[in-house]
Design an enzyme around this catalytic site. Structure first.
Site: not given
Length: 371
Positions: A90, A265
């Site tokens: 991320d 996720d």
């Protein structure tokens, strides 16, 4: 490098492959979360054994510890953590914006205090791209601004427009760094359909390898999240992978796949496992409950994971009650295996064009509750 191919559809669900620099991923896929370069309680060998194809690393936390210099000495995150399959990182944005009382946001980026030692730090789209290039993750995420669960239209629009400007800067920095991996843009806009469309159109103009859906599962009511997924389904580009960030429960995964999501996720299967909350096809098990103290059955008699093949509910109950680390490990192995098995079953159902039937069977089983 990224090559995405949709091989089969069933209703809105898509069965595809995602070719990345460290391997090919079968979609739809669930990515276990390895915040600090480690999926909690799991070794890379165990992750491989349960069928994990790709894991997620946290740019913000890896930047702070162990730091870029250390990872760079090893040649990237794969070598540092001993994982040879794909990794997604991320951007660090969500963690920075979670530090609402410790940060200052400007057009340039975000200044904040390190939650570790109080040092003053600065994160911008360019710095995020630099960090992720050093990590050498297969999928890099743009830096975006995350809004809370429900804000007014004007606030959401102002935020997404800055995220679009940051998307352009992320793209330029990624290209200038000659990063050989894939870059995803993130759709924002809170719960407003028109803003989501504005965000998506802006991202398409910039040009990304994949499209992520951000800003959901951040406190909004579940029906609102599902509504937004349904409304986004027909807007998202068919030739790019769709990634729903930070989601979720088994029901969320099935609903997401039904609406064209390819990637997920979430910390839920690992975090819940450590707290004794276990997912099965027949519903959830709260292993600390006294009803399991002499239960000789495995968590799920049809599950092929290491925990279910070798241990009883009574033993797992005992381990949880006395705080043994093995209990958390076995619960985690089971939960992640179940999530991977759920994705395998969905891929098979799409291949056989029976996804809607699978969805009904899944809901009926989960509603039965564990015996």
């Amino acid at each position: 490098m990224l090559k995405f191919t949709v091989h089969k559809t069933s209703g809105g669900a898509r069965r595809g492959t995602l070719e990345l620099n460290h391997g090919t991923v079968e979609t739809p896929v669930f990515q276990p979360v390895g915040t600090y370069g480690s999926v909690k309680a799991m070794s890379p060998v165990e992750l491989n054994d349960i069928g994990a194809q790709i894991i997620l690393g946290n740019t913000f936390h890896l930047w702070l510890r162990p730091g870029l210099e250390i990872v760079e000495q090893f040649g990237g995150l794969h070598e540092f953590i001993g994982w040879d399959k794909p990794i997604l990182t991320d951007s660090g944005g969500f963690q920075v914006f979670s530090l609402s009382d410790m940060r200052k946001l400007t057009e340039e980026g975000c200044t904040f205090q390190s939650p570790i030692n109080g040092d003053k730090l600065f994160l911008s789209p360019e710095i995020s791209m630099k960090i992720q290039t050093v990590l050498n993750s297969d999928i890099v995420m743009q830096l975006d601004e995350c809004t809370p669960g429900q804000v007014d239209h004007a606030t959401a629009q102002k935020s997404l427009q800055m995220s679009l400007r940051w998307a352009e800067r992320s793209r330029r920095a990624f290209d200038d760094l000659k990063n050989p991996n894939a870059l995803f843009g993130i759709v924002q806009g809170n719960l407003y359909t028109d803003l989501r469309q504005e965000s998506l159109e802006g991202l398409m103009q910039v040009g990304f390898d994949g499209i992520a859906i951000g800003g959901l599962s951040v406190g909004e009511p579940k029906p609102e999240m599902y509504r937004m997924l349904t409304e986004l389904k027909d807007m998202l580009p068919a030739d790019k992978p769709h990634y729903l960030m930070g989601v979720g429960t088994p029901e969320d995964l099935v609903h997401g796949v039904a609406n064209g999501v390819d990637m997920f996720d979430c910390v839920m299967p690992t975090r819940n496992a450590r707290n004794g909350w276990i997912f099965t096809q027949w519903g959830d098990v709260k292993i600390k409950n006294a009803r399991y103290k002499d239960d000789k059955k495995p968590l799920d008699e049809e599950c092929a994971c290491y925990a279910c093949r070798n241990f009883s509910r009574a033993y797992l109950h005992h381990l949880h009650r006395v705080g043994e680390i093995l209990g958390a490990r076995l619960n985690t192995i089971h939960n992640l295996f179940y999530y991977q098995e759920l994705m395998r079953e969905m891929r098979k159902a799409i291949e056989e064009d029976r996804f809607e039937d699978f969805r009904l069977e899944f809901a009926a089983k989960r509603a039965r509750s564990v015996n």
